[in-house]
Design a protein around this motif. Sequence first.
Motif, PDB file in Angstrom:
ATOM      1  N   ASP A  69       3.179   2.615  -6.748  1.00 12.03           N
ATOM      2  CA  ASP A  69       2.158   3.180  -5.861  1.00 12.03           C
ATOM      3  C   ASP A  69       1.883   2.224  -4.702  1.00 12.03           C
ATOM      4  O   ASP A  69       1.733   2.650  -3.546  1.00 12.03           O
ATOM      5  CB  ASP A  69       0.858   3.428  -6.623  1.00 12.03           C
ATOM      6  N   LEU A  70       1.798   0.940  -5.013  1.00  9.72           N
ATOM      7  CA  LEU A  70       1.569  -0.047  -3.963  1.00  9.72           C
ATOM      8  C   LEU A  70       2.737  -0.075  -2.986  1.00  9.72           C
ATOM      9  O   LEU A  70       2.546  -0.273  -1.774  1.00  9.72           O
ATOM     10  CB  LEU A  70       1.365  -1.434  -4.576  1.00  9.72           C
ATOM     11  N   ALA A  71       3.958   0.126  -3.494  1.00  4.83           N
ATOM     12  CA  ALA A  71       5.124   0.159  -2.616  1.00  4.83           C
ATOM     13  C   ALA A  71       5.035   1.330  -1.643  1.00  4.83           C
ATOM     14  O   ALA A  71       5.352   1.189  -0.456  1.00  4.83           O
ATOM     15  CB  ALA A  71       6.400   0.254  -3.444  1.00  4.83           C
ATOM     16  N   ASP A  72       4.607   2.479  -2.124  1.00  2.00           N
ATOM     17  CA  ASP A  72       4.433   3.623  -1.223  1.00  2.00           C
ATOM     18  C   ASP A  72       3.395   3.319  -0.156  1.00  2.00           C
ATOM     19  O   ASP A  72       3.575   3.665   1.022  1.00  2.00           O
ATOM     20  CB  ASP A  72       4.005   4.864  -2.019  1.00  2.00           C
ATOM     21  N   ALA A  73       2.309   2.665  -0.546  1.00  2.00           N
ATOM     22  CA  ALA A  73       1.269   2.310   0.422  1.00  2.00           C
ATOM     23  C   ALA A  73       1.816   1.360   1.475  1.00  2.00           C
ATOM     24  O   ALA A  73       1.591   1.542   2.684  1.00  2.00           O
ATOM     25  CB  ALA A  73       0.073   1.692  -0.296  1.00  2.00           C
ATOM     26  N   SER A  74       2.562   0.335   1.042  1.00  2.00           N
ATOM     27  CA  SER A  74       3.149  -0.613   1.992  1.00  2.00           C
ATOM     28  C   SER A  74       4.096   0.085   2.949  1.00  2.00           C
ATOM     29  O   SER A  74       4.068  -0.154   4.162  1.00  2.00           O
ATOM     30  CB  SER A  74       3.915  -1.707   1.236  1.00  2.00           C
ATOM     31  N   ALA A  75       4.956   0.948   2.396  1.00  2.00           N
ATOM     32  CA  ALA A  75       5.963   1.604   3.227  1.00  2.00           C
ATOM     33  C   ALA A  75       5.327   2.498   4.280  1.00  2.00           C
ATOM     34  O   ALA A  75       5.798   2.562   5.424  1.00  2.00           O
ATOM     35  CB  ALA A  75       6.911   2.411   2.341  1.00  2.00           C
ATOM     36  N   LEU A  76       4.247   3.196   3.915  1.00  2.00           N
ATOM     37  CA  LEU A  76       3.619   4.087   4.882  1.00  2.00           C
ATOM     38  C   LEU A  76       2.893   3.301   5.970  1.00  2.00           C
ATOM     39  O   LEU A  76       3.024   3.608   7.162  1.00  2.00           O
ATOM     40  CB  LEU A  76       2.654   5.043   4.185  1.00  2.00           C
ATOM     41  N   LEU A  77       2.132   2.297   5.582  1.00  2.00           N
ATOM     42  CA  LEU A  77       1.432   1.513   6.605  1.00  2.00           C
ATOM     43  C   LEU A  77       2.423   0.828   7.541  1.00  2.00           C
ATOM     44  O   LEU A  77       2.193   0.747   8.759  1.00  2.00           O
ATOM     45  CB  LEU A  77       0.530   0.469   5.949  1.00  2.00           C
TER      46      LEU A  77
END
Length: 440
Positions: free
Chosen positions: A271-279
């Motif tokens: 989930d944190l990876a998805d957040a990083s990738a989007l930002l």
Amino acid sequence: MTLADARGLALSTDRPASVAGYAQALDLFNSLRTDPVAVLQPVLDEDPDFIAGHLLMAGFMLSGFDAGLLPAARECLAAASGSRLRPNPREQSFQAALQHWADGDMAHANRLLDRHLVDHPRDLFALQLAHMSDLVLGRSQMLRDRIGRVLAHWSEDDAGFGYLLGMQAFGLEECNEYARAEALGLQALERNPHDTWAVHAVAHVYEMQGRVDEGIRWLTTGTSLWQRDNALAVHNFWHLALLHLSNDDPASALAVYDRAIAPGPASMAMDLADASALLWRLGLRGVDVAGRWQSLAARWREQAHWGWSVFNDVHAMLALVGAREQEAAQAGRRVIAAVPAAAPGPWWAEAGTVCEAVMAFGEGRHAHCAELLLPLLPDAQGYGGSQAQRSLLHLTAMEAARRAGDAALWRALDSEGSARRPARGRPSGVSCAARSLAAA
């Protein structure tokens, strides 16, 4: 006494109630609904010698792809080994693979699962774990072919057959067989509307084909069961945000981040990876997301386990660089540099290079960032993840070239991206300012 599951696989237990609980927990996991752990734990409390149950719980821990869960997985495997019952050959084979994974070597575990599934092609749980690890390890062809290997041993009437269709749909999409992928994904959902992996596969098809409006409708009005109490909800919302970016609507993408992707107390590494990738993609487009990086970086400082997963490490580095936490980023970079290149798995020789490129981008050394990334792009599959996830490297190199004023490299990468996929408009993540560079 030996009982069997719905597919005829022997389970080392003499309690029918244990088999029933096993089946319920597995079906929740197959569709990624919550909470299979809560269903399985009482079964193990009542039947502590249930070997297959302990292996199931270990797999649940490992499927989080979060190194923080490895100790819990090892405890489950130890409980399986301590059973008074004798494991059958399938359970022995499966446990051997899971043990390597829990000990930190997912790549070796994945190879052991290759053979396990040849010998036990109806082992649905092993198949799903192998499929997931194929994705994280970047084994794109095996996402498709692993399912193909076992299909001859299944029939349409078998319990769980629809889940095979959903997995095969995703594998076909990752191998650019979009029409077949879409058809199989839809078939899987006709059989079971809770099949979130099939929803995910069809969303990938729409994104990769540039069918942006269809993709947005698919994830907002076409399907909805995945949006609540589902382990893949954050990731599917991430896909929705990418579709908004492809639609030149960063405001909607940012709204999705704030509503459904920003880390919460239960967020796992993926989930944190998805957040990083989007930002990061929003930042590549010039969107101000500075205030959001801080809370995400704080979570990565708590949950990062440098040196275990290339994919996770790079996304942790994105957050630290985005939050301008250079000291923490340098510390992570030093740990990665100290990991023997051949030890944890594929692509580790390049992991440090990618993190260095991310740091260079954050420091404004854009030409150096592009220089580091360019030779890695042809082999980006080893980075892990899907085509959509790996495109972050290409987008970063492209934007680094633009900011460095390297018009020739920017045009080359833009042309490459356009030729590779029939996406509508610019790739999601590229700055609007790139138009002026293209015209230069």
